[in-house]
Design a protein around this motif. Structure first.
Motif, PDB file in Angstrom:
ATOM      1  N   VAL A 138       0.355   8.414  -6.992  1.00 55.51           N
ATOM      2  CA  VAL A 138      -0.600   8.762  -5.947  1.00 55.51           C
ATOM      3  C   VAL A 138      -0.276   8.039  -4.646  1.00 55.51           C
ATOM      4  CG1 VAL A 138      -2.424   9.261  -7.595  1.00 55.51           C
ATOM      5  CG2 VAL A 138      -2.249   6.967  -6.631  1.00 55.51           C
ATOM      6  N   ASP A 139      -0.906   8.497  -3.574  1.00 60.51           N
ATOM      7  CA  ASP A 139      -0.710   7.879  -2.262  1.00 60.51           C
ATOM      8  C   ASP A 139      -1.502   6.584  -2.214  1.00 60.51           C
ATOM      9  OD1 ASP A 139      -0.504   7.138   0.349  1.00 60.51           O
ATOM     10  OD2 ASP A 139      -1.784   8.745   1.111  1.00 60.51           O
ATOM     11  N   ARG A 140      -0.941   5.530  -2.771  1.00 57.63           N
ATOM     12  CA  ARG A 140      -1.675   4.270  -2.798  1.00 57.63           C
ATOM     13  C   ARG A 140      -0.687   3.140  -2.566  1.00 57.63           C
ATOM     14  NH1 ARG A 140      -4.928   4.357  -7.882  1.00 57.63           N
ATOM     15  NH2 ARG A 140      -3.172   3.308  -8.851  1.00 57.63           N
ATOM     16  N   THR A 146      -9.692   1.900   3.828  1.00 54.72           N
ATOM     17  CA  THR A 146      -8.384   2.548   3.741  1.00 54.72           C
ATOM     18  C   THR A 146      -8.116   3.222   2.398  1.00 54.72           C
ATOM     19  OG1 THR A 146      -7.367   0.513   2.924  1.00 54.72           O
ATOM     20  CG2 THR A 146      -7.363   0.858   5.316  1.00 54.72           C
ATOM     21  N   GLY A 147      -8.752   2.729   1.320  1.00 59.85           N
ATOM     22  CA  GLY A 147      -8.366   3.173  -0.013  1.00 59.85           C
ATOM     23  C   GLY A 147      -7.136   2.436  -0.518  1.00 59.85           C
ATOM     24  N   TYR A 148      -6.617   1.527   0.267  1.00 63.51           N
ATOM     25  CA  TYR A 148      -5.484   0.695  -0.136  1.00 63.51           C
ATOM     26  C   TYR A 148      -5.997  -0.685  -0.553  1.00 63.51           C
ATOM     27  CZ  TYR A 148      -2.177   4.128   1.854  1.00 63.51           C
ATOM     28  OH  TYR A 148      -1.437   5.242   2.132  1.00 63.51           O
ATOM     29  N   GLU A 172      -5.984  13.679  -7.792  1.00 59.47           N
ATOM     30  CA  GLU A 172      -4.874  13.152  -7.003  1.00 59.47           C
ATOM     31  C   GLU A 172      -3.712  12.751  -7.918  1.00 59.47           C
ATOM     32  OE1 GLU A 172      -5.705   9.743  -4.576  1.00 59.47           O
ATOM     33  OE2 GLU A 172      -3.801  10.008  -3.517  1.00 59.47           O
ATOM     34  N   ALA A 205      -4.638   6.259   2.805  1.00 60.50           N
ATOM     35  CA  ALA A 205      -5.036   7.428   2.017  1.00 60.50           C
ATOM     36  C   ALA A 205      -6.402   7.977   2.425  1.00 60.50           C
ATOM     37  CB  ALA A 205      -5.049   7.053   0.533  1.00 60.50           C
TER      38      ALA A 205
END
Lengths: 351, 351
Positions: free
Chosen positions: A10-12, B311-313, B180, A176
């Protein structure tokens, strides 16, 4: 050297923050209290932080000395570093790159005050100017693609210093969550040819069930699908993509809305820890005009646990309409905040 | 009636959980301790929960009476409800539907024990059988698209009861995080024609820097881009999409790997709170074969704050290779767990 690592599925992107490296024994005795003595952010302790990158201060005061009312310094234990080189590598299926980025602390008051709500509107304006100034300055580093400005309040909110401050982490990718918002906004625009957040503002101001406060240029509301009890968003009523675009009139209008939102939260529910997050358009990637910047205030009253961590979805036990009502009513009888600090009448213009 | 609400911009469905509704005053005095007296999950208190939907119990013991060693009951304060009807509505730009779903509690022991690590491997096997049984049963409700099984340990981990238990929330959509992952797996397969998680297993077993333990059928590792200090994943070494597909040999092999992973965490760092999350393929949507189920163990040693929420990061201060090393070494000199409960020799087969 810190390192960016990407999950292969995933985009992480995760920062492996070697500058703040924690070995197992660091977790054995977690500190219970925020430090309050000998605070590196207090006036007079300027030598306890790295040299300032920005300060609003008396015209004749030297850098890194008293005389400031807002001070921005690099984080002493940065998660990322603005070093020279940029290189990425692969190890089999994995991707990583060196941990470039910028990590700064915005000191929001000279005195050891624990929250923005105890500042004057005038001081909150200065905080907004500082955020704007860093947003505008850092975008000149074209490696950077997003600047995350945020404020952690309280230990449960992730703060490690008590003195009121916010932080900024600028990173070399569009995160993300912001990418997903942008994709959602594009999809919405493709169907309806309008901005989804503009439509949110319009619909909320027509209904008012979830509006907490409206000012000339801004609206503070509880979002329809609020994730957290008493979550609030503050949005400009007119479309504005980038927080860096705000002007003097915007800031004068916004400061009391922001301070009051935090005060309402404090009054409605036992001064909870919270996170304040600025969502604004990415930089140096193009297409930024379609974003609609806003603040998200996320009180930490519930615990994000297995369900949320597994799904990315949330359970909110407080209906948004109920929260909005409580927040609207919260300031009846509240004491107005002290105006503790005197900013010189003749402040240099930040515009 | 609980309600599902969708954020108008991103794929984020929130449960407005009216059954656990919290008004402002509920947050005024947050409880400091988990309840430990008069526990509704202890043996003998079967009448304090809703009637069991599944129990592994002595053949001659009546339902909702002692005689069980694993018991699954509906959550008394469910976030979602399995009511009859299904209807969705729109209000201007917003989407919502009634809060259908299933919310159950899996009681993992008869005694008031706070963690799975104090159970025998045999008892952990029974927990795995119970999870599998609920996964297989609930998919007959074709409205349901995903079943999230998770375990919250410790108050900071989100637990509100001390007695060792896990939970299950089955929901009528494929959650964002799983969607995702599926998209990432499809993309990976399109390029390389293999499963990304199979390749993760292969690469990790070749390198071993991040492997914590390998068994015949499973591997426990610290992921390359771990979000949390001492995060661990447990994956089947052979491709297996759906936790519902595991058989007797898998379960016998898996139970000690899972229990030991939690024990290693406990020994390496001061018995931290954690969340254990099962990622498995969606149900009733097709295309499930491409998933690769796995457990994610997320210790709550750091606080997810403004940067992560914006951010989700993530920022992880512990390099994964260092964490793996500490976890590998953690069991040297550790006391083997007590085998507190005696499951009848002749357990009915669950297969």
């Amino acid at each position: 050297m810190p390192e960016w690592r990407k999950d292969p599925v995933v985009d992480r992107w995760v920062i492996i923050a070697t500058e703040r490296a924690k070995r197992p024994h660091d977790f054995r005795c977690p500190p219970d209290q925020l430090n309050s003595g000998d605070c590196p952010l207090c006036v007079g302790n300027e030598d306890k932080t790295p040299p300032e990158v920005l300060a609003f201060r008396d015209a004749d005061s030297p850098a890194n000395q008293p005389g400031w009312w807002i001070r921005v310094v690099p984080n002493k234990f940065p998660a990322v570093l603005p070093n020279e080189g940029y290189y990425a590598w692969q190890d089999g299926i994995y991707e990583a790159m060196n941990g470039i980025g910028v990590h700064e602390v915005i000191v929001e008051s000279t005195d050891h005050e624990p929250d923005l709500v105890n500042q004057s509107d005038r001081q909150v304006e200065e905080v907004l100017w500082a955020w704007r100034a860093r947003l505008l300055d850092l975008r000149h580093d074209t490696r950077l693609k997003y600047i995350q400005i945020f404020k952690n309040k309280g230990r449960t909110g992730g703060a490690s210093l008590e003195h009121t401050h916010s932080q900024l982490i600028a990173i070399p990718m569009v995160p993300a969550d912001v990418a997903e918002e942008l994709a959602g906004l594009h999809e919405y625009r493709r169907h309806r040819n309008t901005c989804a957040y503009c439509d949110v503002v319009h619909q909320e101001l027509s209904g008012r069930d979830r509006v907490v406060r409206e000012s000339g240029r801004f609206v503070c509301l509880v979002p329809f699908a609020a994730r957290y009890p008493f979550e609030m968003w503050i949005l400009p009523k007119e479309h504005q993509a980038d927080f860096g675009q705000i002007g003097e009139d915007d800031i004068r209008d916004l400061a009391p809305v922001l301070r009051e939102a935090l005060l309402r939260l404090s009054e409605a529910v036992c001064r909870p820890p919270y996170n304040l997050v600025l969502h604004t358009s990415p930089i140096n990637v193009g297409g930024e005009l379609f974003y609609h910047w806003h603040f998200e205030i996320m009180p930490r009253l519930t615990i994000t646990a297995g369900y949320e961590l597994g799904t990315g979805y949330f359970i909110n036990p407080t209906p948004p309409e109920l929260a909005a009502e409580a927040l609207r009513d919260a300031l009846e009888g509240a004491v107005p905040p002290p105006h503790a600090y005197t900013i010189p009448e003749e402040v240099p213009k930040h515009v």
